[in-house]
Design an enzyme around this catalytic site. Structure first.
Site, PDB file in Angstrom:
ATOM      1  N   CYS A 262      25.026  28.192  16.045  1.00 37.15           N
ATOM      2  CA  CYS A 262      25.580  28.155  17.272  1.00 37.15           C
ATOM      3  C   CYS A 262      25.075  28.592  17.811  1.00 37.15           C
ATOM      4  O   CYS A 262      24.742  30.220  18.653  1.00 37.15           O
ATOM      5  CB  CYS A 262      26.958  28.884  16.934  1.00 37.15           C
ATOM      6  N   ALA A 263      23.238  28.410  18.194  1.00 37.75           N
ATOM      7  CA  ALA A 263      22.383  29.299  18.515  1.00 37.75           C
ATOM      8  C   ALA A 263      21.814  28.844  20.128  1.00 37.75           C
ATOM      9  O   ALA A 263      21.409  30.241  20.428  1.00 37.75           O
ATOM     10  CB  ALA A 263      21.507  28.056  18.094  1.00 37.75           C
ATOM     11  N   ALA A 264      23.020  28.217  20.862  1.00 37.27           N
ATOM     12  CA  ALA A 264      22.475  28.460  22.858  1.00 37.27           C
ATOM     13  C   ALA A 264      23.050  29.558  22.592  1.00 37.27           C
ATOM     14  O   ALA A 264      24.117  30.238  21.950  1.00 37.27           O
ATOM     15  CB  ALA A 264      23.376  27.573  23.608  1.00 37.27           C
ATOM     16  N   PRO A 265      22.546  30.830  23.575  1.00 42.31           N
ATOM     17  CA  PRO A 265      21.279  29.748  24.027  1.00 42.31           C
ATOM     18  C   PRO A 265      19.870  30.058  23.707  1.00 42.31           C
ATOM     19  O   PRO A 265      18.703  29.770  24.909  1.00 42.31           O
ATOM     20  CB  PRO A 265      21.444  31.238  25.946  1.00 42.31           C
ATOM     21  N   GLY A 266      19.421  31.260  22.592  1.00 40.41           N
ATOM     22  CA  GLY A 266      18.288  30.559  21.833  1.00 40.41           C
ATOM     23  C   GLY A 266      17.656  31.939  21.706  1.00 40.41           C
ATOM     24  O   GLY A 266      16.689  31.304  20.697  1.00 40.41           O
ATOM     25  N   GLY A 267      18.303  32.759  22.168  1.00 39.13           N
ATOM     26  CA  GLY A 267      17.080  34.205  22.483  1.00 39.13           C
ATOM     27  C   GLY A 267      17.371  34.252  20.982  1.00 39.13           C
ATOM     28  O   GLY A 267      15.744  34.972  20.877  1.00 39.13           O
ATOM     29  N   LYS A 268      17.992  34.617  19.965  1.00 40.88           N
ATOM     30  CA  LYS A 268      17.539  34.865  18.168  1.00 40.88           C
ATOM     31  C   LYS A 268      16.846  33.340  17.671  1.00 40.88           C
ATOM     32  O   LYS A 268      16.595  34.337  16.734  1.00 40.88           O
ATOM     33  CB  LYS A 268      19.033  34.923  17.863  1.00 40.88           C
ATOM     34  N   GLU A 285      24.197  23.225  17.253  1.00 38.54           N
ATOM     35  CA  GLU A 285      24.899  23.978  18.703  1.00 38.54           C
ATOM     36  C   GLU A 285      25.623  22.740  18.624  1.00 38.54           C
ATOM     37  O   GLU A 285      25.358  21.976  19.321  1.00 38.54           O
ATOM     38  CB  GLU A 285      24.290  24.551  20.370  1.00 38.54           C
ATOM     39  N   CYS A 410      29.445  39.717  18.671  1.00 34.39           N
ATOM     40  CA  CYS A 410      28.946  40.510  20.259  1.00 34.39           C
ATOM     41  C   CYS A 410      30.270  41.521  20.650  1.00 34.39           C
ATOM     42  O   CYS A 410      30.960  41.286  21.336  1.00 34.39           O
ATOM     43  CB  CYS A 410      28.547  40.177  21.234  1.00 34.39           C
TER      44      CYS A 410
END
Length: 496
Positions: A262-268, A285, A410
């Site tokens: 569940c990677a988007a938007p990719g900051g992590k 994603e 979150c």
């Protein structure tokens, strides 16, 4: 129509468009405020537009409650355009000291006309003129000694949310969460490299140290344009979100293969790459558009810094179906080839879709869309994803090899956090929950945490060793409040 449009300032016109889209289509205000249209506004207009959009959404429940009795028919259903014009006008009259009364009223009337609702313009004018006699709320302070229902009303939160927080965390914490939800959050960036930080300073962007992480910076003066943010070394990312990436990166020493679900938007994903530039990272994603946006982001960053971001493969796929479908990828390593089935992950991050109740200051529209029943739906989806990931990881990893999985949200809701972890671990053999104390100590030793950051995280650890950051919470021994979004993280490892 043209005359009415000309009478509306660019800031108010754009704020109305965004609020209308949020109400009509379920769009996210945070995304719309980062558009090229908003970037094209002057600095002053951009600031007013942002204040209007987020302010109206934060105070919408209270604004509606105050204005409804002023209508000739209080229970009448208003068109979205008319309702939005009323909310914008009332917010300016009540909360913005520097906006003249005539500008707040007249432009709201013109917005109503320009949106094709001339018939309602007189009503909007009459209601706002009555509202102009109310005392200002711009110096708003949260009253003391409130029960959960009164706290919800005072802070424009749904009562059912506040009652839950008071029940789970106590009235003091509920008060801090609600107060944080009504404040403009800090604009936090992640800056990779001192040279880049110096470049920002030369452009008039003044930065301060982060509250939790030494790699984070708070923007205290200046405006970040879209052009600035195309630089791979600068990106907007809340400290709580950065912290999840940092915790995951510190969960395993020297991982060779990392999976970010569940990677988007990719900051992590990018934080994992920064910390482990030699690891092969797969970013998974589900949603095609978000996947494509992530792929473009990773490609741009790889071109700018191939030594850091060149080992990331972006894959379109469903984390909830991993155990059935497996995972294959076509990407590039230093020899130009990385394809076929991926297995043997050392580290997996599962940052699942959630209600987002930890981000109400940044995403205030969530409070108007979420219902208690939605938490059941989220719980079921999150359990499905985590169970699939744990089962898949155990199946494709060679016996005796340790694998660690970080589960994060979150959300502030137990159904999406500890309840998911407990339920899945009771159903999947060979896994156990372990404390985050080890990654926290590693981060501290490596100088990645500020003193306040370490205290805040240690204070937020649950009995099981998971982390639950509550927005606005007072950090013991520091005299500071937590100025980040709320996040949950739990660490699990395969029993070998």
């Amino acid at each position: 129509m043209a005359a009415s449009k000309a009478a509306i300032s660019p800031a108010r016109r754009e704020a109305f468009r965004i609020l209308f889209e949020v109400e009509r289509s379920g769009a996210h205000a945070d995304d719309l405020l980062r558009s090229s249209r908003v970037d094209a506004l002057s600095v002053a207009d951009r600031g007013l537009c942002t204040a209007l959009v987020l302010g109206v959404l934060r105070w919408q429940i209270r604004l509606d409650g105050m204005m409804r009795p002023l209508l000739a028919k209080p229970n009448v259903r208003l068109d979205i355009e008319v309702q939005t014009a009323l909310r914008m006008g009332a917010f300016q009259l009540l909360f913005l000291e520097r906006v003249p009364t005539h500008a707040a009223i007249n432009e709201s009337v013109e917005i109503c006309k320009a949106s094709g609702h001339s018939f309602a313009a007189r009503m909007v004018n009459a209601v706002l003129r009555k509202a102009a006699t109310w005392p200002k709320l711009s110096a708003w302070r949260l009253p003391g000694n409130l029960d959960a229902k009164a706290l919800a009303e005072a802070t424009a939160h749904p009562a059912w949310m506040v009652e839950r927080w008071a029940r789970f965390y106590g009235m003091v914490a509920a008060r801090e969460i609600c107060g944080h939800g009504q404040e403009q959050p800090d604009l936090v960036v992640r800056v990779v490299g001192r040279e880049t930080e110096g470049d920002l300073t030369q452009k008039g962007i003044q930065l301060a140290a982060g509250g939790l992480l030494t790699a984070a910076r708070t923007v205290i003066e200046g405006s970040l344009s879209a052009a600035t943010l195309t630089d791979a070394a600068v990106r907007i990312q809340d400290e709580g979100s950065q912290l999840i990436g940092e915790l995951a990166a510190a969960a395993v020493e020297s991982p060779e293969r990392i999976l970010d679900c569940c990677a988007a938007p990719g900051g992590k994903t990018l934080i994992l790459a920064e910390r482990w530039p030699l690891a092969a990272i797969t970013a998974l994603e589900l949603h095609p558009e978000r996947c494509e946006a992530l792929r473009r982001r990773v490609q741009a960053d790889a071109e700018a810094a191939p030594e850091v971001y060149g080992w990331i493969a972006v894959v379109h796929g469903d984390a909830a179906g991993l155990n059935d479908a497996g995972l294959s990828v076509a990407g590039l390593d230093t020899d130009g080839v990385l394809e076929g089935p991926l297995d043997g992950f050392d580290l997996i991050l599962v940052d699942v879709p959630c209600s987002g109740t930890g981000t109400l200051g940044r995403n205030p529209e969530i409070r108007h869309r979420l219902g208690a029943a939605d938490l059941v739906r989220h719980h079921e989806q999150q359990c499905e994803i985590l169970k699939s990931v744990l089962t898949y990881a155990a199946r494709v990893t060679e016996p005796g090899k340790r694998v660690r999985v970080v589960y994060s949200t979150c959300s502030l809701e137990p159904e999406e956090n500890q309840d998911v972890v407990a339920e899945v671990l009771s159903q999947v053999e060979g896994w156990r929950q372990v404390s985050l104390s080890e990654p926290i100590s590693r981060m501290s030793e490596l100088g990645r945490l500020t003193g306040t950051g370490r205290e805040a995280i240690v204070q937020s650890l649950t009995a099981e060793g998971a982390m639950l950051l509550l927005p606005g919470m007072s950090v013991a021994g520091t005299g500071r409040k937590l100025e980040t979004d709320g996040f949950f993280a739990a660490l699990m490892e395969r029993v070998v």
